[in-house]
Design a protein around this motif. Structure first.
Motif, PDB file in Angstrom:
ATOM      1  N   TYR A  54     -33.636 -74.345   1.241  1.00 16.71           N
ATOM      2  CA  TYR A  54     -32.571 -73.986   0.300  1.00 16.71           C
ATOM      3  C   TYR A  54     -31.354 -74.828   0.622  1.00 16.71           C
ATOM      4  O   TYR A  54     -31.172 -75.259   1.748  1.00 16.71           O
ATOM      5  N   VAL A  59     -26.466 -70.577   2.786  1.00 23.93           N
ATOM      6  CA  VAL A  59     -26.162 -69.938   4.070  1.00 23.93           C
ATOM      7  C   VAL A  59     -24.670 -69.578   4.129  1.00 23.93           C
ATOM      8  O   VAL A  59     -24.290 -68.505   4.601  1.00 23.93           O
ATOM      9  N   ALA A  62     -24.200 -66.410   2.371  1.00 22.38           N
ATOM     10  CA  ALA A  62     -24.662 -65.243   3.120  1.00 22.38           C
ATOM     11  C   ALA A  62     -23.648 -64.812   4.172  1.00 22.38           C
ATOM     12  O   ALA A  62     -23.432 -63.624   4.396  1.00 22.38           O
ATOM     13  N   GLU A  63     -23.000 -65.785   4.850  1.00 21.43           N
ATOM     14  CA  GLU A  63     -22.154 -65.444   5.997  1.00 21.43           C
ATOM     15  C   GLU A  63     -20.682 -65.257   5.625  1.00 21.43           C
ATOM     16  O   GLU A  63     -19.839 -65.086   6.503  1.00 21.43           O
ATOM     17  N   ARG A  66     -18.671 -62.170   7.304  1.00 20.89           N
ATOM     18  CA  ARG A  66     -18.223 -62.216   8.703  1.00 20.89           C
ATOM     19  C   ARG A  66     -17.253 -63.364   8.953  1.00 20.89           C
ATOM     20  O   ARG A  66     -16.504 -63.341   9.924  1.00 20.89           O
ATOM     21  N   ARG A  77     -17.261 -65.665  -2.201  1.00 24.27           N
ATOM     22  CA  ARG A  77     -18.605 -65.995  -2.702  1.00 24.27           C
ATOM     23  C   ARG A  77     -18.549 -66.520  -4.141  1.00 24.27           C
ATOM     24  O   ARG A  77     -19.297 -67.438  -4.499  1.00 24.27           O
ATOM     25  N   THR A  99     -28.172 -59.824  -0.205  1.00 24.93           N
ATOM     26  CA  THR A  99     -27.864 -58.441   0.133  1.00 24.93           C
ATOM     27  C   THR A  99     -27.153 -57.817  -1.071  1.00 24.93           C
ATOM     28  O   THR A  99     -26.810 -58.520  -2.029  1.00 24.93           O
ATOM     29  N   GLU A 102     -24.004 -59.747  -1.679  1.00 24.32           N
ATOM     30  CA  GLU A 102     -24.177 -61.047  -2.338  1.00 24.32           C
ATOM     31  C   GLU A 102     -24.527 -60.866  -3.812  1.00 24.32           C
ATOM     32  O   GLU A 102     -24.078 -61.627  -4.671  1.00 24.32           O
TER      33      GLU A 102
ATOM     34  N   ARG B  93     -34.317 -66.761   6.415  1.00 27.58           N
ATOM     35  CA  ARG B  93     -33.314 -66.569   5.351  1.00 27.58           C
ATOM     36  C   ARG B  93     -32.684 -65.176   5.422  1.00 27.58           C
ATOM     37  O   ARG B  93     -31.607 -64.951   4.884  1.00 27.58           O
ATOM     38  N   VAL B  96     -29.635 -64.706   8.505  1.00 23.36           N
ATOM     39  CA  VAL B  96     -28.267 -65.191   8.312  1.00 23.36           C
ATOM     40  C   VAL B  96     -27.376 -64.142   7.639  1.00 23.36           C
ATOM     41  O   VAL B  96     -26.176 -64.352   7.488  1.00 23.36           O
ATOM     42  N   LYS B  97     -27.938 -62.999   7.271  1.00 19.90           N
ATOM     43  CA  LYS B  97     -27.170 -62.022   6.498  1.00 19.90           C
ATOM     44  C   LYS B  97     -26.099 -61.337   7.355  1.00 19.90           C
ATOM     45  O   LYS B  97     -26.287 -61.112   8.547  1.00 19.90           O
ATOM     46  N   ASP B  98     -25.010 -60.946   6.686  1.00 23.99           N
ATOM     47  CA  ASP B  98     -23.867 -60.350   7.383  1.00 23.99           C
ATOM     48  C   ASP B  98     -24.208 -59.091   8.183  1.00 23.99           C
ATOM     49  O   ASP B  98     -23.657 -58.863   9.243  1.00 23.99           O
ATOM     50  N   GLN B  99     -25.088 -58.225   7.651  1.00 26.31           N
ATOM     51  CA  GLN B  99     -25.300 -56.933   8.328  1.00 26.31           C
ATOM     52  C   GLN B  99     -26.423 -56.961   9.361  1.00 26.31           C
ATOM     53  O   GLN B  99     -26.751 -55.939   9.925  1.00 26.31           O
TER      54      GLN B  99
END
Ligand SMILES: [Zn+2]
Lengths: 252, 282
Positions: A54, A59, A62-63, A66, A77, A99, A102, B93, B96-99
């Motif tokens: 991807y 990425v 996604a981050e 944080r 985003r 998530t 997202e 994939r 990498v998620k925040d939670q």
């Protein structure tokens, strides 16, 4: 402890032009987060050609929480998606790979990135959930513009069912005006609540008033000529006096 | 008493549990990905499960004022089913998620070669993603399982101070402590640890690097066991600070190694009439 994003914070990225969003973020982000954002937007803007598996900006997407703090993540985003010029294929992928946070950001980005109705399936996916954070984002300006009448009415009803404040529904007054089918659905729901001895959400009466064929008083500018409200189902509904005492919106 | 349950499978619990946990002082949980009781047959059902741990479950938890994070992995039991193993290719994939605050729960179930590979692979994934790892010890042949686990950890790229060894008990605590890893104890109604033995272990080995969890799931288990341990600690002479260290600060420090712990949660009105959780299928 700082508080989580309020519904207002959560919906603003869909209503604010991205350049304004960026300027306002730059003034509020901590220096490290501001630097990270600048680099993430640069990565997104310069990513081109095939990627394995991807593109790198996914990425960054996604981050974002944080790196920039959860209160700013939605706006960050949206800006990354715009910088990447995410097309329908990319939006669909990051939505389904995302998530809940997202996915919400993708919904906020739709009015800025998608002109036609091709993203409606993503909105419909969000409307099938019971997650009020997603529902709130799903009924933004893109839904106002692109949802069919049937889907839009069910979206409004779902907001009432799940206590999503109808203030989140973009362009509510325009789409509700003269919608007799929506008025019927609202009336039936109010009757059902009353029959069960349960309070009718106050928001229901607000939407019902907006379904009148003539502009209702509430959302219109004062310059509009005030007209005598037509005979309306609201007057006949049972239990109008028993307002929902605890209609505090969930703030997540 | 503020409580962080560092290992609990909330997917298998009800909203009554969330309500009782909040009343008992639980303000944060970590939900490790694990076996659902019914074996999975494809990576796709893992992906839906991971999505739920990153979507619906944190939403449910927030309705009760509880911060929810997760650890993701292919669990050791299902690492033995070749139909499930390809989920390892999808993990990057998700990591990498925040939670996501750790890779887990990984470790041994029956100590097979397939489990060796899954454990080593996922310890490397943790190192690659700057995440700590939650490694459980097997129910059967626990001491041998612990030794083999510690061998694999030593050979991995992950330093012991980024590894939590879970489901420990009296015969395994000493070697686990010597390894330099964090020490997890699951307090159960009739298997694993109980609160009396837990407090005895705390007296013998101290509260340093010790985490206590309920590991509550779909089996006979009790999501309030963390609180029971806290109460017994105080009754048996431990200080409030000791209890806070074991039940809050230690898990915050361990999962904080991920740099992704976010303990801010808006306390919402769980009994709200229009609450979407209470409304079920609405
Ligand atoms: Zn477990």
């Amino acid at each position: 402890m700082t508080s989580s994003p309020t519904p207002e914070d959560g919906t603003r990225p869909a209503h604010t032009p991205p350049d304004e969003l960026h300027a306002s973020l730059d003034s509020r982000l901590a220096p490290a987060a501001r630097t990270w954002l600048a680099e993430a937007l640069d990565t997104a803007a310069t990513c081109s050609g095939p990627h394995e598996p991807y593109p790198a900006w996914e990425v960054r997407l996604a981050e974002a929480g944080r790196r920039c703090g959860s209160a700013h993540a939605d706006a960050v985003r949206v800006l990354i998606l715009r910088a990447a010029r995410a097309d329908m294929a990319a939006l669909t992928r990051v939505y389904h790979h995302g998530t809940a946070d997202e996915r919400r950001a993708v919904l906020h980005a739709l009015p800025h990135l998608v002109a036609g109705p091709e993203a409606v399936p993503l909105v419909e996916d969000a409307l099938r959930t019971n997650d009020t954070r997603l529902l709130t984002a799903a009924v933004g300006p893109y839904a106002a513009r692109c949802l069919s009448a049937h889907t839009w009415r069910h979206a409004v009803l779902k907001c009432l069912f799940t206590a999503v404040p109808v203030d989140s529904v973009a362009d509510l007054a325009r789409r509700a005006r003269g919608d007799t089918e929506l008025a019927r659905m609202l009336g039936d729901y109010a009757t059902e609540r009353a029959a069960a001895g349960r309070p009718v959400p106050e928001d229901l009466y607000r939407v019902l008033a907006l379904t009148e064929p003539e502009p209702a008083s509430e959302p219109e500018p004062a310059s509009e000529p005030a007209s005598e409200p037509a005979r309306h189902p609201v007057a006949d509904l049972p239990g109008k006096e028993s307002r929902c005492a605890s209609s505090t919106p969930t703030s997540i | 008493m503020r409580i962080f349950d560092p290992h609990i499978h909330m997917t298998s619990r009800t909203t009554d549990d969330y309500e009782a946990m909040h009343a008992a002082g639980v303000r944060a949980v970590v939900e490790p990905a694990f076996w659902l009781g019914q074996p999975r047959t494809s990576p796709a059902s893992f992906l839906d499960y991971f999505d739920s741990l990153l979507g619906w479950e944190p939403f449910r938890a927030a309705q009760y004022g509880i911060a929810h994070h997760c650890t993701l992995a292919l669990n050791p039991k299902e690492a033995n089913d070749p139909r499930c193993v390809p989920v390892l290719d999808e993990l990057p994939r998700y990591l990498v998620k925040d939670q996501v605050v750790a890779v887990g729960e990984i470790g041994y179930d029956s100590m097979t070669p397939a489990e060796d590979i899954a454990l080593a692979t996922q310890l490397q994934l943790a190192a690659d993603h700057a995440l700590p790892a939650l490694v459980h010890t097997p129910h059967r042949d626990k001491l041998a399982g612990l030794r083999r686990t510690l061998d694999v950890v030593r050979e991995s790229a992950l330093p012991p101070e980024r590894v939590l060894i879970d489901h420990l008990n009296e015969p395994t605590v000493k070697e686990a402590k010597t390894s330099g890893c964090w020490l997890g104890f699951s307090v159960y109604p009739d298997t694993k640890m109980d609160e009396k033995r837990m407090v005895a272990i705390l007296r013998a080995h101290g509260p340093e690097r010790v985490l206590v969890n309920s590991a509550a799931d779909w089996g006979r288990s009790d999501p309030l066991k963390t609180r029971r341990v806290g109460d017994l600690m105080l009754a048996e002479g431990f200080t409030e600070d000791d209890a806070d260290r074991v039940l809050w600060r230690n898990p915050v420090e361990f999962y904080g190694l991920s740099g992704r712990l976010n303990l801010d949660v808006t306390v919402t009105e769980a009994t709200h009439e229009g609450n979407s959780v209470l409304r079920g299928g609405g």
